[in-house]
Design an enzyme around this catalytic site. Structure first.
Site, mmCIF file in Angstrom:
data_model
loop_
_atom_site.group_PDB
_atom_site.id
_atom_site.type_symbol
_atom_site.label_atom_id
_atom_site.label_comp_id
_atom_site.label_asym_id
_atom_site.label_seq_id
_atom_site.Cartn_x
_atom_site.Cartn_y
_atom_site.Cartn_z
ATOM 1 C CE LYS A 125 -35.277 78.359 -10.146
ATOM 2 N NZ LYS A 125 -36.076 77.059 -10.103
ATOM 3 N N GLY A 181 -47.091 71.655 -22.951
ATOM 4 C CA GLY A 181 -45.189 71.494 -23.143
ATOM 5 C C GLY A 181 -44.868 70.046 -22.524
ATOM 6 C CB VAL A 206 -44.926 68.713 -17.505
ATOM 7 C CG1 VAL A 206 -46.051 68.468 -16.427
ATOM 8 C CG2 VAL A 206 -43.831 69.249 -16.919
#
Ligand code: NAD
Length: 349
Positions: A88, A186, A188
């Protein structure tokens, strides 16, 4: 003073440090770039994980985020059966006021120097256009224009199928008539609501955006509650699809749902909350397992997966969840711990 700064950071001793293979601090003053890339583990393959652009309150907070998020990606990929490692990146900047194409290109050059050990993609604060700028400097980027596209339909499907599985095992029934509190409408959450509606569930929604709540009420006939009540209403399933840390010492005793299954990452506020939620009699569906659909779709190009293979991997998520639920019941271990053990067995043997 320098010694003091170093000891304050104490990366190797930090509880978030999990024998990460490599942590890169990248700086390009001309482009305003200050970034940290954490590569957690590449045993299974290159470390794929998004780039988060966030105005962190301190360097320590940025390092912690990179360490935690990258380890999470290793676990997510491993349990989803992907031959990928976990990584990440975080860029310390305000994505609305400080992000520039030059900054993203400078970040792309940093990714390029890692020669494919880390593959970047979108995360909070990043859009497809940003990845296009990164792609001018490196090919080690997913999520560029014309690539895998929006991952959220795959995430929503994985969460929906997981919820179906959890309800079948815990309540012995289908989703028809099951009452679900969906927090966060949102990308999802909204799609999850549509699938729940089609399955005949009774949906109660909440979001800080009144327009999103109104749309869910009008389109799908959902009920609604204020956001601060969403976790605590009388329902069968709580589906957090906004923020993490919903499961903590304060919230768990007040949750009345028997199942928690949602898309948000890092739902457990601390590792101790895994046992705490199990002891409260709540079935926690491990977040990084049920929300892996998005990663599976983003990994498509890197792993040369066909559309059918992507869909098949998403459809495997509930079976994996079922095995974890069974093992947790048989051993008395919390579901999060069982999931972690299965994931780590793949990359740390
Ligand atoms: P999004 O930004 O599109 O939606 C988040 C929604 O939550 C927004 O509607 C926002 O208004 C709402 N929200 C924010 N704070 C809230 C609060 N305090 N109470 C109630 N609602 C609040 O994000 P998304 O892409 O739908 O992702 C949802 C969650 O799932 C995030 O935590 C994300 O990290 C995680 N996730 C997403 C994907 C994906 O494919 N998009 C994959 C894995 C995990």
């Amino acid at each position: 003073m320098p010694d003091q700064i170093l000891s304050e950071m104490a990366i190797f001793e930090s509880p978030d440090f999990d024998a990460h293979e490599q942590v890169v601090f990248a700086c390009d003053p001309a482009a305003g770039l200050r970034a940290i890339i954490a590569i957690h583990d590449t045993t299974l393959g290159p470390a794929l994980g998004g780039c988060r652009i966030w105005k962190y309150t301190s360097e320590g907070a940025a390092v912690r985020d990179a360490l935690r998020l990258s380890a999470g990606m290793s676990h997510k990929a491993a349990l989803a059966g992907l031959d990928l490692g976990g990584g990440k990146a975080v860029i310390m900047a305000d994505s609305r006021t400080e992000k520039t194409p030059a900054m993203m290109r400078a970040f792309g050059r940093t990714v390029e120097r890692l020669a494919g050990r880390y593959i970047t993609a979108e995360d909070v604060g990043c859009a497809v256009a940003d990845m296009d700028a990164v792609g001018e400097e490196t090919e080690h980027v997913a999520g560029v224009s014309g690539g895998a596209g929006d991952p959220s339909p795959f995430t929503a499907r994985g969460v929906f199928l997981s919820m179906q599985e959890a309800v079948k095992r815990r309540l012995g029934r289908s989703l028809e008539g099951v009452r679900v509190s969906v927090k966060g409408l949102g990308n999802v959450g909204e799609q999850l609501c549509r699938q729940l509606h089609a399955a005949g569930a009774e949906i109660v929604v909440s979001d800080i955006r009144a327009d999103a709540v109104a749309a869910a009420q009008a389109d799908l006939g959902c009920g609604s509650v204020p956001v601060e009540e969403a976790a605590f209403i009388e329902c069968d399933v709580f589906a957090p699809c906004a923020l993490g840390a919903e499961l903590n010492a304060e919230s768990i005793p007040k949750i009345r749902a028997g199942i928690v299954c949602g898309a948000a990452n890092n739902l457990l506020s601390t590792p101790a909350d895994d046992a705490r939620v199990a002891e409260a009699g709540i079935l926690y569906c491990p977040d990084y397992l049920v929300n892996a659909g998005g990663l599976i779709s983003v990994a498509r190009r890197t792993l040369s997966l066909s559309e059918a293979q992507v869909n098949a991997k998403v459809d495997e998520i509930p079976a994996t969840l079922g095995r974890i639920i069974d093992e947790a019941a048989a051993t008395g271990k919390p579901t999060g711990a069982v999931a972690d053990a299965h994931a780590r067995a793949r990359f740390r043997g």
